[in-house]
Design a protein around this motif. Structure first.
Motif, PDB file in Angstrom:
ATOM      1  N   ASP A 158       0.880  -1.170   0.000  1.00  0.00           N
ATOM      2  CA  ASP A 158       0.000   0.000   0.000  1.00  0.00           C
ATOM      3  C   ASP A 158       0.924   1.229   0.000  1.00  0.00           C
ATOM      4  O   ASP A 158       2.107   1.121   0.342  1.00  0.00           O
ATOM      5  N   CYS A 159       0.393   2.373  -0.388  1.00  0.00           N
ATOM      6  CA  CYS A 159       1.229   3.590  -0.450  1.00  0.00           C
ATOM      7  C   CYS A 159       0.873   4.607   0.638  1.00  0.00           C
ATOM      8  O   CYS A 159       1.658   4.775   1.591  1.00  0.00           O
ATOM      9  N   ASP A 160      -0.319   5.238   0.488  1.00  0.00           N
ATOM     10  CA  ASP A 160      -0.705   6.236   1.502  1.00  0.00           C
ATOM     11  C   ASP A 160      -0.783   5.559   2.869  1.00  0.00           C
ATOM     12  O   ASP A 160      -1.481   4.558   3.017  1.00  0.00           O
ATOM     13  N   THR A 201      -2.101   0.828  -4.749  1.00  0.00           N
ATOM     14  CA  THR A 201      -2.714   1.968  -4.069  1.00  0.00           C
ATOM     15  C   THR A 201      -4.165   2.165  -4.467  1.00  0.00           C
ATOM     16  O   THR A 201      -4.514   1.948  -5.633  1.00  0.00           O
ATOM     17  N   ASN A 202      -4.976   2.539  -3.512  1.00  0.00           N
ATOM     18  CA  ASN A 202      -6.380   2.867  -3.807  1.00  0.00           C
ATOM     19  C   ASN A 202      -6.521   4.325  -4.215  1.00  0.00           C
ATOM     20  O   ASN A 202      -7.610   4.759  -4.569  1.00  0.00           O
ATOM     21  N   ASN A 203      -5.448   5.076  -4.131  1.00  0.00           N
ATOM     22  CA  ASN A 203      -5.523   6.502  -4.452  1.00  0.00           C
ATOM     23  C   ASN A 203      -5.635   6.666  -5.965  1.00  0.00           C
ATOM     24  O   ASN A 203      -4.671   6.495  -6.695  1.00  0.00           O
ATOM     25  N   ASN A 262     -12.554   3.006  -5.663  1.00  0.00           N
ATOM     26  CA  ASN A 262     -12.456   2.492  -4.290  1.00  0.00           C
ATOM     27  C   ASN A 262     -13.449   3.247  -3.423  1.00  0.00           C
ATOM     28  O   ASN A 262     -14.001   4.257  -3.860  1.00  0.00           O
ATOM     29  N   THR A 315     -11.721   7.399   4.412  1.00  0.00           N
ATOM     30  CA  THR A 315     -10.847   8.536   4.725  1.00  0.00           C
ATOM     31  C   THR A 315      -9.554   8.444   3.911  1.00  0.00           C
ATOM     32  O   THR A 315      -9.176   7.385   3.426  1.00  0.00           O
ATOM     33  N   LEU A 316      -8.938   9.610   3.813  1.00  0.00           N
ATOM     34  CA  LEU A 316      -7.625   9.728   3.149  1.00  0.00           C
ATOM     35  C   LEU A 316      -6.613  10.138   4.215  1.00  0.00           C
ATOM     36  O   LEU A 316      -6.756  11.211   4.824  1.00  0.00           O
ATOM     37  N   GLY A 342     -12.291  10.649   2.202  1.00  0.00           N
ATOM     38  CA  GLY A 342     -11.735   9.754   1.197  1.00  0.00           C
ATOM     39  C   GLY A 342     -12.677   9.556   0.023  1.00  0.00           C
ATOM     40  O   GLY A 342     -13.739  10.189  -0.064  1.00  0.00           O
ATOM     41  N   ALA A 343     -12.296   8.626  -0.856  1.00  0.00           N
ATOM     42  CA  ALA A 343     -13.095   8.381  -2.055  1.00  0.00           C
ATOM     43  C   ALA A 343     -14.513   7.950  -1.705  1.00  0.00           C
ATOM     44  O   ALA A 343     -15.486   8.300  -2.375  1.00  0.00           O
ATOM     45  N   LYS A 349      -8.835  -2.077  -3.465  1.00  0.00           N
ATOM     46  CA  LYS A 349      -8.767  -2.951  -2.283  1.00  0.00           C
ATOM     47  C   LYS A 349      -9.975  -2.699  -1.410  1.00  0.00           C
ATOM     48  O   LYS A 349     -10.379  -1.559  -1.226  1.00  0.00           O
TER      49      LYS A 349
END
Ligand SMILES: O=C(O)[C@H](O)[C@H](O)COP(=O)(O)O
Length: 317
Positions: free
Chosen positions: A41-43, A74-76, A206, A210-211, A220-221, A241
Protein backbone atom coordinates in the motif's frame (compact mmCIF):
# COMPACT_ATOMS: atom_id res chain seq x y z
CA UNK A 1 13.83 -18.51 24.56
CA UNK A 2 12.52 -15.40 22.75
CA UNK A 3 13.99 -16.69 19.48
CA UNK A 4 12.29 -20.05 19.87
CA UNK A 5 8.99 -18.34 20.68
CA UNK A 6 9.28 -16.15 17.57
CA UNK A 7 9.96 -19.18 15.39
CA UNK A 8 7.05 -21.02 17.03
CA UNK A 9 4.71 -18.13 16.07
CA UNK A 10 5.87 -18.21 12.45
CA UNK A 11 5.59 -22.02 12.28
CA UNK A 12 2.11 -22.09 13.80
CA UNK A 13 0.98 -19.34 11.43
CA UNK A 14 0.59 -16.86 14.23
CA UNK A 15 -1.99 -18.92 16.15
CA UNK A 16 -1.13 -16.73 19.15
CA UNK A 17 -2.30 -13.66 17.18
CA UNK A 18 -0.33 -11.19 15.06
CA UNK A 19 3.41 -11.13 15.70
CA UNK A 20 4.94 -7.81 16.71
CA UNK A 21 8.14 -7.56 14.71
CA UNK A 22 9.53 -4.13 15.60
CA UNK A 23 12.93 -4.55 17.30
CA UNK A 24 13.06 -8.32 16.75
CA UNK A 25 15.72 -8.69 14.03
CA UNK A 26 15.68 -12.48 13.81
CA UNK A 27 11.86 -12.58 13.53
CA UNK A 28 11.95 -9.82 10.91
CA UNK A 29 14.48 -11.76 8.83
CA UNK A 30 12.44 -14.97 9.18
CA UNK A 31 9.25 -13.11 8.19
CA UNK A 32 10.83 -11.53 5.08
CA UNK A 33 12.41 -14.85 4.04
CA UNK A 34 8.95 -16.46 3.92
CA UNK A 35 7.93 -14.38 0.89
CA UNK A 36 9.04 -13.80 -2.71
CA UNK A 37 6.59 -10.95 -3.38
CA UNK A 38 5.57 -7.89 -1.35
CA UNK A 39 2.46 -5.92 -2.30
CA UNK A 40 2.76 -2.43 -0.80
CA UNK A 41 0.00 0.00 0.00
CA UNK A 42 1.23 3.59 -0.45
CA UNK A 43 -0.71 6.24 1.50
CA UNK A 44 -0.14 5.56 5.20
CA UNK A 45 2.69 3.06 4.68
CA UNK A 46 5.31 4.84 2.55
CA UNK A 47 4.17 8.38 3.20
CA UNK A 48 1.46 10.66 4.55
CA UNK A 49 0.71 13.15 1.77
CA UNK A 50 4.12 14.58 0.88
CA UNK A 51 5.72 13.49 4.17
CA UNK A 52 7.98 10.45 3.59
CA UNK A 53 8.19 8.10 6.57
CA UNK A 54 11.66 7.22 7.99
CA UNK A 55 14.01 4.88 6.06
CA UNK A 56 11.49 4.01 3.32
CA UNK A 57 13.96 4.16 0.37
CA UNK A 58 16.45 2.02 2.30
CA UNK A 59 13.78 -0.51 3.22
CA UNK A 60 12.58 -0.85 -0.38
CA UNK A 61 16.19 -1.19 -1.55
CA UNK A 62 16.85 -3.86 1.12
CA UNK A 63 13.97 -5.93 -0.27
CA UNK A 64 15.28 -5.48 -3.82
CA UNK A 65 18.73 -6.62 -2.64
CA UNK A 66 16.97 -9.75 -1.36
CA UNK A 67 15.53 -10.22 -4.89
CA UNK A 68 11.92 -9.72 -3.76
CA UNK A 69 9.29 -8.81 -6.36
CA UNK A 70 7.55 -5.56 -5.38
CA UNK A 71 4.13 -4.27 -6.42
CA UNK A 72 2.76 -0.91 -5.24
CA UNK A 73 -1.00 -1.33 -4.83
CA UNK A 74 -2.71 1.97 -4.07
CA UNK A 75 -6.38 2.87 -3.81
CA UNK A 76 -5.52 6.50 -4.45
CA UNK A 77 -7.10 7.05 -7.87
CA UNK A 78 -6.04 10.71 -8.18
CA UNK A 79 -2.74 9.68 -9.70
CA UNK A 80 -1.87 7.42 -12.63
CA UNK A 81 1.00 4.91 -12.67
CA UNK A 82 3.14 7.56 -14.41
CA UNK A 83 2.21 10.14 -11.75
CA UNK A 84 3.19 7.67 -9.04
CA UNK A 85 6.54 7.01 -10.71
CA UNK A 86 7.21 10.76 -10.51
CA UNK A 87 6.23 10.73 -6.82
CA UNK A 88 8.48 7.73 -6.10
CA UNK A 89 11.36 9.46 -7.88
CA UNK A 90 10.74 12.67 -5.95
CA UNK A 91 10.76 10.71 -2.67
CA UNK A 92 13.94 8.81 -3.61
CA UNK A 93 12.10 5.46 -3.53
CA UNK A 94 13.55 2.97 -6.07
CA UNK A 95 10.48 1.92 -8.06
CA UNK A 96 9.44 1.31 -11.67
CA UNK A 97 6.21 2.56 -13.28
CA UNK A 98 5.17 -0.98 -14.21
CA UNK A 99 5.33 -1.99 -10.53
CA UNK A 100 2.47 0.40 -9.73
CA UNK A 101 -1.10 -0.96 -9.79
CA UNK A 102 -3.56 1.71 -8.65
CA UNK A 103 -7.34 1.62 -8.32
CA UNK A 104 -7.70 3.92 -11.35
CA UNK A 105 -5.77 1.40 -13.48
CA UNK A 106 -7.76 -1.47 -11.93
CA UNK A 107 -11.03 0.24 -12.91
CA UNK A 108 -9.81 1.06 -16.43
CA UNK A 109 -8.70 -2.55 -17.01
CA UNK A 110 -11.99 -3.88 -15.66
CA UNK A 111 -13.99 -1.60 -17.96
CA UNK A 112 -11.92 -2.25 -21.08
CA UNK A 113 -11.12 -5.97 -20.67
CA UNK A 114 -13.92 -7.41 -18.55
CA UNK A 115 -17.00 -5.27 -19.30
CA UNK A 116 -15.98 -4.68 -22.95
CA UNK A 117 -19.02 -2.52 -23.77
CA UNK A 118 -19.61 -1.90 -27.46
CA UNK A 119 -18.65 1.54 -28.79
CA UNK A 120 -20.01 4.15 -28.91
CA UNK A 121 -22.18 3.21 -25.91
CA UNK A 122 -19.09 2.65 -23.73
CA UNK A 123 -18.34 6.14 -22.47
CA UNK A 124 -17.58 6.76 -18.79
CA UNK A 125 -18.79 9.75 -16.78
CA UNK A 126 -15.99 10.40 -14.29
CA UNK A 127 -16.32 11.89 -10.80
CA UNK A 128 -12.63 12.01 -9.95
CA UNK A 129 -9.24 13.40 -10.79
CA UNK A 130 -6.68 13.17 -13.57
CA UNK A 131 -5.38 9.73 -12.53
CA UNK A 132 -8.67 8.14 -13.53
CA UNK A 133 -8.71 10.00 -16.86
CA UNK A 134 -5.13 9.02 -17.69
CA UNK A 135 -5.74 5.34 -17.00
CA UNK A 136 -9.00 5.29 -18.99
CA UNK A 137 -7.03 6.84 -21.85
CA UNK A 138 -4.33 4.16 -21.48
CA UNK A 139 -7.06 1.56 -22.01
CA UNK A 140 -8.70 3.55 -24.87
CA UNK A 141 -11.92 4.01 -22.92
CA UNK A 142 -13.81 7.23 -23.81
CA UNK A 143 -14.84 9.45 -20.91
CA UNK A 144 -16.35 12.81 -19.98
CA UNK A 145 -16.68 14.81 -16.77
CA UNK A 146 -13.72 14.41 -14.43
CA UNK A 147 -11.45 17.43 -14.50
CA UNK A 148 -13.43 19.15 -17.29
CA UNK A 149 -13.20 22.84 -16.32
CA UNK A 150 -16.68 23.46 -17.77
CA UNK A 151 -18.10 21.43 -14.86
CA UNK A 152 -16.35 23.48 -12.18
CA UNK A 153 -19.18 25.99 -11.86
CA UNK A 154 -22.39 26.65 -9.97
CA UNK A 155 -25.53 24.70 -10.81
CA UNK A 156 -27.70 27.16 -12.80
CA UNK A 157 -31.50 27.15 -12.93
CA UNK A 158 -31.44 26.07 -16.58
CA UNK A 159 -29.22 23.09 -15.67
CA UNK A 160 -32.13 21.47 -13.84
CA UNK A 161 -34.25 21.65 -16.99
CA UNK A 162 -31.49 20.53 -19.36
CA UNK A 163 -30.51 17.58 -17.17
CA UNK A 164 -34.15 16.59 -16.70
CA UNK A 165 -34.89 16.71 -20.47
CA UNK A 166 -31.55 15.03 -21.28
CA UNK A 167 -30.20 17.82 -23.45
CA UNK A 168 -27.19 18.28 -21.11
CA UNK A 169 -26.46 14.52 -21.07
CA UNK A 170 -24.21 12.47 -23.37
CA UNK A 171 -26.18 9.55 -24.83
CA UNK A 172 -23.01 7.44 -25.12
CA UNK A 173 -22.43 7.37 -21.36
CA UNK A 174 -22.94 3.81 -20.04
CA UNK A 175 -20.84 3.95 -16.85
CA UNK A 176 -20.52 6.33 -13.91
CA UNK A 177 -17.11 5.92 -12.25
CA UNK A 178 -16.36 7.65 -8.94
CA UNK A 179 -12.98 8.11 -7.30
CA UNK A 180 -11.38 10.48 -4.82
CA UNK A 181 -12.58 13.84 -6.14
CA UNK A 182 -10.98 17.04 -4.84
CA UNK A 183 -13.45 19.10 -6.92
CA UNK A 184 -16.93 17.69 -6.20
CA UNK A 185 -19.92 19.83 -7.15
CA UNK A 186 -23.69 19.70 -7.11
CA UNK A 187 -23.66 19.91 -10.91
CA UNK A 188 -21.41 16.83 -11.19
CA UNK A 189 -23.54 14.91 -8.72
CA UNK A 190 -26.71 15.89 -10.61
CA UNK A 191 -25.21 14.65 -13.89
CA UNK A 192 -23.97 11.41 -12.29
CA UNK A 193 -27.38 10.80 -10.75
CA UNK A 194 -29.12 11.39 -14.08
CA UNK A 195 -26.87 8.84 -15.82
CA UNK A 196 -27.49 6.27 -13.08
CA UNK A 197 -31.23 6.86 -13.29
CA UNK A 198 -30.94 6.16 -17.03
CA UNK A 199 -29.40 2.77 -16.19
CA UNK A 200 -25.65 3.45 -16.34
CA UNK A 201 -23.38 0.99 -14.51
CA UNK A 202 -22.16 2.37 -11.15
CA UNK A 203 -18.45 1.73 -10.52
CA UNK A 204 -16.00 3.15 -8.00
CA UNK A 205 -12.22 3.04 -8.07
CA UNK A 206 -12.46 2.49 -4.29
CA UNK A 207 -14.63 3.46 -1.33
CA UNK A 208 -12.10 4.25 1.40
CA UNK A 209 -13.88 6.39 3.98
CA UNK A 210 -10.85 8.54 4.73
CA UNK A 211 -7.63 9.73 3.15
CA UNK A 212 -4.58 9.72 5.47
CA UNK A 213 -2.49 12.81 4.77
CA UNK A 214 -0.24 15.24 6.71
CA UNK A 215 -0.55 12.95 9.74
CA UNK A 216 -4.30 13.42 9.86
CA UNK A 217 -7.43 12.12 8.13
CA UNK A 218 -9.47 13.74 5.34
CA UNK A 219 -12.55 12.78 3.33
CA UNK A 220 -11.74 9.75 1.20
CA UNK A 221 -13.10 8.38 -2.06
CA UNK A 222 -15.96 6.76 -0.20
CA UNK A 223 -16.92 10.16 1.21
CA UNK A 224 -16.85 11.90 -2.17
CA UNK A 225 -19.01 9.20 -3.78
CA UNK A 226 -21.48 9.04 -0.87
CA UNK A 227 -23.83 11.73 -2.26
CA UNK A 228 -24.54 9.60 -5.34
CA UNK A 229 -25.07 6.48 -3.20
CA UNK A 230 -27.52 8.35 -0.97
CA UNK A 231 -29.34 10.03 -3.86
CA UNK A 232 -29.77 6.89 -5.96
CA UNK A 233 -29.89 4.14 -3.33
CA UNK A 234 -27.36 2.26 -5.47
CA UNK A 235 -24.02 0.83 -4.32
CA UNK A 236 -21.09 1.00 -6.76
CA UNK A 237 -18.93 -1.96 -7.69
CA UNK A 238 -15.56 -0.97 -6.19
CA UNK A 239 -12.44 -2.04 -8.11
CA UNK A 240 -9.87 -1.12 -5.44
CA UNK A 241 -8.77 -2.95 -2.28
CA UNK A 242 -10.27 -5.15 -0.84
CA UNK A 243 -11.93 -6.09 -4.19
CA UNK A 244 -10.66 -9.48 -5.38
CA UNK A 245 -11.21 -8.35 -8.97
CA UNK A 246 -8.16 -6.15 -8.30
CA UNK A 247 -6.23 -9.10 -6.81
CA UNK A 248 -7.02 -11.24 -9.86
CA UNK A 249 -5.88 -8.45 -12.21
CA UNK A 250 -2.64 -8.02 -10.23
CA UNK A 251 -1.97 -11.78 -10.15
CA UNK A 252 -2.71 -11.95 -13.88
CA UNK A 253 -0.23 -9.18 -14.65
CA UNK A 254 2.59 -10.05 -12.21
CA UNK A 255 2.23 -13.84 -12.14
CA UNK A 256 3.12 -14.87 -8.58
CA UNK A 257 2.37 -17.63 -6.05
CA UNK A 258 -0.14 -16.11 -3.64
CA UNK A 259 1.24 -18.27 -0.82
CA UNK A 260 4.63 -16.59 -1.28
CA UNK A 261 3.16 -13.10 -1.30
CA UNK A 262 2.70 -10.64 1.57
CA UNK A 263 0.37 -7.62 1.58
CA UNK A 264 1.74 -4.64 3.52
CA UNK A 265 -0.80 -2.00 4.53
CA UNK A 266 -2.06 0.44 7.13
CA UNK A 267 -5.81 -0.06 6.85
CA UNK A 268 -7.51 -3.24 8.07
CA UNK A 269 -10.69 -3.01 5.96
CA UNK A 270 -8.86 -2.46 2.68
CA UNK A 271 -5.20 -3.54 2.68
CA UNK A 272 -5.20 -6.37 5.24
CA UNK A 273 -8.65 -7.64 4.22
CA UNK A 274 -7.41 -7.59 0.60
CA UNK A 275 -4.51 -9.87 1.52
CA UNK A 276 -6.48 -12.18 3.82
CA UNK A 277 -9.38 -12.66 1.39
CA UNK A 278 -6.87 -13.05 -1.44
CA UNK A 279 -5.37 -16.04 0.37
CA UNK A 280 -1.91 -14.50 0.45
CA UNK A 281 0.83 -16.16 2.49
CA UNK A 282 0.85 -13.28 4.96
CA UNK A 283 -0.13 -9.72 5.79
CA UNK A 284 1.86 -7.03 7.59
CA UNK A 285 0.09 -4.10 9.23
CA UNK A 286 2.05 -0.83 9.58
CA UNK A 287 0.92 1.55 12.34
CA UNK A 288 1.71 4.86 10.57
CA UNK A 289 -1.64 5.20 8.81
CA UNK A 290 -5.31 4.61 9.55
CA UNK A 291 -5.68 1.46 11.70
CA UNK A 292 -4.53 1.15 15.32
CA UNK A 293 -3.23 -2.06 16.92
CA UNK A 294 -6.16 -2.09 19.34
CA UNK A 295 -8.37 -2.84 16.31
CA UNK A 296 -6.71 -6.21 15.70
CA UNK A 297 -5.25 -7.28 19.08
CA UNK A 298 -7.37 -9.32 21.49
CA UNK A 299 -10.30 -11.66 21.05
CA UNK A 300 -13.00 -11.57 18.39
CA UNK A 301 -11.39 -9.06 16.02
CA UNK A 302 -12.67 -9.09 12.43
CA UNK A 303 -9.55 -8.70 10.31
CA UNK A 304 -6.21 -9.70 11.85
CA UNK A 305 -2.80 -9.36 10.15
CA UNK A 306 -0.10 -12.03 10.42
CA UNK A 307 2.31 -9.49 11.87
CA UNK A 308 2.73 -5.77 12.51
CA UNK A 309 5.40 -3.09 12.91
CA UNK A 310 5.34 0.46 14.24
CA UNK A 311 6.64 1.75 10.90
CA UNK A 312 7.82 0.12 7.68
CA UNK A 313 11.46 1.17 8.24
CA UNK A 314 11.54 -1.15 11.25
CA UNK A 315 12.04 -4.01 8.74
CA UNK A 316 15.65 -2.84 8.51
CA UNK A 317 16.04 -4.24 12.04
O1 LIG B 1 -9.67 7.95 -0.10
C1 LIG B 1 -8.84 7.31 -0.73
O2 LIG B 1 -8.86 7.22 -1.98
C2 LIG B 1 -7.81 6.54 0.05
O3 LIG B 1 -7.68 7.00 1.34
C3 LIG B 1 -6.41 6.61 -0.47
O4 LIG B 1 -6.34 6.90 -1.75
C4 LIG B 1 -5.73 5.33 -0.06
O5 LIG B 1 -4.56 5.13 -0.79
P1 LIG B 1 -3.67 3.82 -0.41
O6 LIG B 1 -3.54 3.83 1.09
O7 LIG B 1 -4.43 2.63 -0.89
O8 LIG B 1 -2.35 4.07 -1.12
Amino acid sequence: MIKMQAVANLVSGGSSGPQYLTGDKSSIDAFIDKFDVFLFDCDGVLWSGDHLFPRIPETIQMLRDKHKQLVFVTNNSTKSRADYKKKFDGMGIPAHEEEVFGSSYSAAVYISRIMKLQPPKNKVFVLGESGVEQELQSEHVPFCGGTDPLLRREMLPEDFKHIADGSLLDDDVAIVLTGLDYHPSYLKYALGMAYLRRGAHFLATNTDSTLPSAGSLFPGAGATSAPLITATGQQPLALGKPSQAMMEAIEGKFRFDRKKACMVGDRLNTDIQFGVEGGLGGTLCVLTGVSKKEEFLGEGKGVVPSAYVDQLGDLLG
